[in-house]
Scaffold this motif. Structure first.
Motif, mmCIF file in Angstrom:
data_model
loop_
_atom_site.group_PDB
_atom_site.id
_atom_site.type_symbol
_atom_site.label_atom_id
_atom_site.label_comp_id
_atom_site.label_asym_id
_atom_site.label_seq_id
_atom_site.Cartn_x
_atom_site.Cartn_y
_atom_site.Cartn_z
ATOM 1 N N SER A 197 -5.754 -33.560 24.161
ATOM 2 C CA SER A 197 -4.505 -32.900 23.734
ATOM 3 C C SER A 197 -4.371 -31.523 24.388
ATOM 4 O O SER A 197 -3.283 -31.134 24.839
ATOM 5 N N GLU A 200 -3.362 -32.011 27.983
ATOM 6 C CA GLU A 200 -1.949 -32.387 28.115
ATOM 7 C C GLU A 200 -1.036 -31.179 27.945
ATOM 8 O O GLU A 200 -0.039 -31.022 28.668
ATOM 9 N N LYS A 203 -1.193 -29.225 31.022
ATOM 10 C CA LYS A 203 -0.440 -29.920 32.072
ATOM 11 C C LYS A 203 1.054 -29.618 31.955
ATOM 12 O O LYS A 203 1.741 -29.318 32.957
ATOM 13 N N ASN A 515 -4.417 -34.139 36.596
ATOM 14 C CA ASN A 515 -3.948 -35.510 36.317
ATOM 15 C C ASN A 515 -5.020 -36.536 36.662
ATOM 16 O O ASN A 515 -5.274 -37.487 35.896
#
Length: 701
Positions: A197, A200, A203, A515
């Motif tokens: 989490s 992400e 990101k 990624n």
């Protein structure tokens, strides 16, 4: 010792003990209370040890604690290696014995908990051979039963053989290791989810930043070309770092190779030096001397030292094992010592009466042999000390050589190498002098350049001042300054554009890397999570089986333990009876031998007294005593006569001694008077006095 007690008190005051001790209260604990504290610590490690010591016999307490300490692999420190003293101290609650045990247990509680848990399932039940004579014990030893399962009213016995029992123990070991590995290896699912989490969120933030920066960069002219140049610059920098790293690695390899070469060269030199004097005769002599020395040390010196140490240890064990002695015991020992001394004196007198000449000759040789052996031992000790000093000096030399190597990177030079090193230093000194001369020339030139720079700066300031005055006259003041500012701002703008290009490329690559990392982590964790689920199910099944088998094992072990304790008590009683009978037997044998010796002496005395041979009669003790009595009576008569003569001459002798003392006082008075009047009297009076004294002395003599 105080640090040890502080540590124990600190640990006992924390969880899970909560004793609320301080140094004074802990030190003033009674032996039973100290044993209870030790039992509480052992109960924390092994829950089976939860016992109130007041309700248990001291022997059982000591046996239980010693068995657990043996399982935990505790070794008594220092002087506590004697297990008898250690057991005795544990039974009576001695502080010097219990404090080190508490310190050792509280230092590694978690590790010992694990060891105690494993010991319940991994210690084999070894039944002694003397108990296997019973059929029931032998059957249970051959086949360890796990219980009975009833079917249709009939008991069917289900058991496992000893080989199966050992296989199950090995299986338990492997499963426990796998369980520990699963606990320690990898992350938990909650941690993995949190990481995913967080990654992400990072990101999303990076995507937003990249979009904002792209919008800003699109407005700049030739941004594609600038991005391309920035990429090439980054690639070249990475290549530069890689080449620098390779260069450093090659330098390290070269340095290690040089060091290895130096070590090998030193070894070669030492081997050549040793081989130069290595003749077969000298080597054989050296080896023979070493063999003689080592054989003497092994066959004579070390066994003597070992025997002396054993005797000392045996004596100290006796002293420690005996109870405290009172005044009456000391008096008894003194009486025994006096009796033994009298017996020794009697034996010495008998030996002196015999006057054996052979023993006198042998005593000289014995003395010489003892002196030689003492010298030999002293020389051996000196040789041992010299060897130790030699080894210490060699160690110091090696340490100094390593220190010089670490400090300078080179080794200590010897012989031809030192000469070569001196020649190199001389050549370097000549080069240094030349370089120093060049540096001096450069310094002189640098001074000239500094002076020219100062002059040029002054001229520049004057020109700037003139330019400002001209600009003020023409009405365009600040024109040159604004032109310089514009040039500087344009240069800064170009630098900022380059930095923006670099940051955009770095962010785009970082996003790609993140990624790829997220995808790799997900793909790598998927099979591990599947295996983890299966292993959890297996772990639950195995823990259930382990608990069932553990209960069955405990019940079987308890039965065997009770039978073993009963048999041990019977054997102990029989051994005590056997020891008592043996002691009686040895006592009666000693009494019989003493009576036989006394009877033999009496018969020999009777034979010598009754026999007609005069020489045998002289050997009899009665004749010897009568002879000694006659000699002593003659000596007493002589002493009485001497005493009589001394008494008769005592009076006149005392008078003569008194006269001599009076004469001595008179002469002392004359001397004092002469010394007082010496300064007043004349030379003639002195001569008269001297003649008077000489005449007086002559008349007296």
């Amino acid at each position: 010792m105080s640090d040890q007690i502080k540590f124990i008190v600190e640990k006992l005051n924390k969880e899970p003990f909560k004793k609320n001790y301080n140094l004074i209260t802990f030190d003033s604990l009674e032996p039973m209370q100290l044993l209870q504290v030790l039992n509480d610590v052992l109960a924390e490690i092994d829950p089976k040890q939860v016992v109130d010591i007041r309700e248990e016999m001291p022997d059982q307490t000591a046996k239980r604690m010693l068995s657990l300490l043996g399982i935990l692999k505790y070794k008594p420190p220092g002087n506590a290696t004697d297990m008898s003293t250690f057991r005795q101290g544990l039974v009576i609650g001695s502080k010097p014995v219990i404090h080190p045990v508490l310190h050792w247990l509280l230092q590694r509680t978690n590790e010992l908990k694990k060891r105690a848990y494993l010991a319940r399932f991994l210690i084999k039940l070894e039944v002694p051979a003397e108990f296997l004579q019973d059929e029931t014990v032998a059957d249970t030893n051959k086949q360890i039963s796990l219980g009975y399962h009833g079917r249709s009213g009939k008991g069917v016995r289900s058991g496992i053989r000893r080989d199966q029992y050992e296989e199950l123990m090995e299986g338990f070991k492997t499963l426990h290791k796998e369980c520990e590995q699963l606990k320690t290896s990898g992350f938990s699912t909650a941690e993995i989810r949190r990481d995913i989490s967080a990654m992400e969120e990072e990101k999303d933030q990076l995507i937003k930043r990249v979009e904002r920066l792209k919008k800003r960069v699109e407005t700049v002219q030739n941004h594609q070309r600038m991005l391309k140049i920035a990429r090439q610059l980054r690639v070249e920098k990475e290549r530069e770092e890689f080449l620098a790293q390779q260069k450093q690695e090659q330098k390290n390899q070269l340095f290690h190779a040089v060091q290895r070469l130096q070590r090998v060269q030193n070894q070669l030199k030492s081997m050549r030096h040793a081989a130069a004097d290595a003749k077969p005769e000298s080597l054989m002599k050296r080896l023979e001397e070493e063999i003689k020395f080592n054989s003497y040390m092994v066959s004579e010196k070390f066994p003597k030292e070992l025997d002396n140490k054993k005797k000392e240890m045996h004596f100290l064990q006796k002293v420690v094992s005996e109870p405290a002695m009172g005044h009456s015991d000391l008096l008894e020992l003194e009486a025994k010592i006096n009796e033994v001394n009298t017996q020794i004196n009697q034996l010495i007198e008998k030996k002196m009466m015999r006057n054996e000449p052979i023993e006198g000759k042998l005593s000289l040789y014995r003395q010489q042999a003892s002196i030689i052996s003492r010298k030999k031992e002293a020389k051996a000790e000196e040789l041992q000390e010299a060897k130790e000093k030699l080894s210490n000096l060699e160690r110091e030399v090696s340490m100094k050589a390593t220190q010089t190597r670490e400090f300078d990177g080179t080794e200590v030079l010897k012989g031809d190498e030192f000469k070569r090193y001196v020649s190199k230093l001389r050549s370097k000194s000549t080069v240094f002098k030349k370089k120093h001369q060049i540096i001096a020339e450069f310094k002189a030139e640098f001074g000239l350049l500094q002076r020219t720079e100062e002059l040029l700066k002054q001229r520049h300031e004057n020109i700037q001042h003139q330019l400002q005055t001209v600009e003020d006259k023409k009405g365009i003041s600040g024109y040159s300054y604004t032109q310089e500012e514009l040039e500087r701002v344009s240069a800064l703008k170009s630098e900022v554009d380059e930095v923006k290009g670099r940051t955009l490329d770095g962010m785009s690559e970082m996003v790609k890397k993140l990624n790829s990392l997220v995808a790799e982590k997900k793909s790598a964790l998927a099979p591990i999570i599947k295996e983890l689920r299966q292993l959890r199910q297996k772990c639950q099944e195995l823990t259930q089986e382990c608990e069932e088998k553990k209960t069955q094992y405990d019940s079987c072990a308890a039965g065997l333990e009770s039978n073993r304790s009963k048999l041990e008590q019977e054997v102990r009683g029989l051994r005590e009876e056997c020891l008592q009978e043996e002691s009686r037997y040895h006592y009666t044998n000693c009494m019989i031998k003493n009576l036989e010796v006394q009877l033999r002496r009496a018969t020999d005395e009777m034979k010598a007294y009754v026999s007609s041979d005069q020489q045998e009669k002289r050997k009899a003790i009665r004749e010897q005593y009568t002879k000694n009595i006659a000699e002593q009576e003659n000596l007493g008569k002589k002493l009485r006569e001497k005493q009589k003569t001394v008494r008769e001459s005592h009076g006149p002798n005392m008078k003569q001694a008194k006269m001599w003392r009076d004469f001595e006082q008179l002469m002392e008075c004359k001397k004092q008077c002469f010394l007082k009047q010496q300064s007043q009297t004349s030379i003639g009076q002195r001569n008269l006095l001297r003649t008077f004294l000489s005449c007086f002395e002559e008349t007296f003599i």
